[in-house]
Enzyme design. Structure first.
Site, short mmCIF file in Angstrom:
data_model
loop_
_atom_site.label_atom_id
_atom_site.label_comp_id
_atom_site.label_asym_id
_atom_site.label_seq_id
_atom_site.Cartn_x
_atom_site.Cartn_y
_atom_site.Cartn_z
N SER A 18 0.81 -1.22 0.00
CA SER A 18 0.00 0.00 0.00
C SER A 18 0.84 1.27 0.00
CB SER A 18 -0.93 0.02 1.22
OG SER A 18 -0.17 -0.04 2.42
N ASP A 187 -0.10 6.43 11.43
CA ASP A 187 -0.46 5.15 12.00
C ASP A 187 0.75 4.27 12.25
OD1 ASP A 187 0.28 4.38 9.46
OD2 ASP A 187 -1.58 3.33 8.98
N HIS A 190 1.94 3.85 7.33
CA HIS A 190 1.74 4.55 6.06
C HIS A 190 2.28 5.97 6.15
CE1 HIS A 190 -1.36 1.35 6.06
NE2 HIS A 190 -0.99 1.25 4.79
#
Length: 218
Positions: A18, A187, A190
């Protein structure tokens, strides 16, 4: 007036999870909104004949990259390959019990480099070291497992002659200028906009050591 020929067009491919993906499905250009886009903008300015391809997929582990490596990397005939994977192999072990053993991680990561060595010899390969920012006690607890995956990546990079984009060193430098873990990755995993900028800058610094074309585009 003196004229010079344009560089040979080349393809720079980024494959990972991601952090590489960064919502590329929502981007008409397919670049996402993170470090890959920042690097694409750099090349658009300094090497407009280059093509940047983002093949990140959110949630991927090393085994997922292995499963799609032909279609999403080798079949695209890249001239430069960047691999950024590893944090999910640890993170998911804490959040969903779907962790990955060190042996399996090394097997799958080695497969990627074996395939590149066999099919794209001489192509620059950059391996990004995954990181976790200690935004809370849970994330701080990931390091025991992540450090082992990072050691595997470093060893494979040395074995295969791949360049290492050392995000651990980037974080150490970031703390000295006033960053906090949350300003790098809210977080812990990310990157923020600032985190992606630091990642892109680190990638460029490393690539300049292995690519003379980019070295002229400072």
């Amino acid at each position: 007036m003196t004229t010079t020929s344009a560089p040979t067009p080349r393809t720079l491919l980024f494959i990972g999870d991601s952090i590489t993906d960064c919502a590329r499905a929502e981007d008409p250009a397919g670049l996402g909104f993170g470090y890959v886009r920042l690097l694409a903008e750099h090349f658009a300015a300094h090497e407009p004949t280059a093509t940047v391809i983002n093949r990140g997929i959110s949630g991927n582990k090393a085994r997922d990259l292995r499963a799609r490596f032909d279609a999403d990397c080798l079949d695209l005939n890249p001239d430069v390959v960047t691999i950024y994977v590893g944090v999910n192999d640890v993170w998911h072990g804490f959040t969903s019990g779907d962790g990955v053993s060190d042996a399996d991680f090394e097997r799958d990561y080695r497969f990627l480099l074996d395939q590149l060595s066999a099919t794209r010899p001489g192509v620059p390969v950059l391996l990004v070291v995954p990181f976790v920012a200690d935004v809370d006690e849970e994330k701080a607890g990931y390091h025991g497992e992540l450090d082992k995956k990072v050691a595997i990546i470093r060893a494979l990079g040395k074995e295969f002659g791949a360049a290492i984009v050392d995000l651990e060193a980037v974080l150490e430098e970031a703390w000295t200028v006033g960053h906090t873990p949350a300003s790098i990755a809210e977080d812990g995993v990310h990157p923020t906009i600032a985190g992606h900028r630091l990642l892109a800058d680190a990638w460029l610094d490393v690539f300049r050591t292995v690519d003379h074309t980019l070295a002229r585009s400072r």
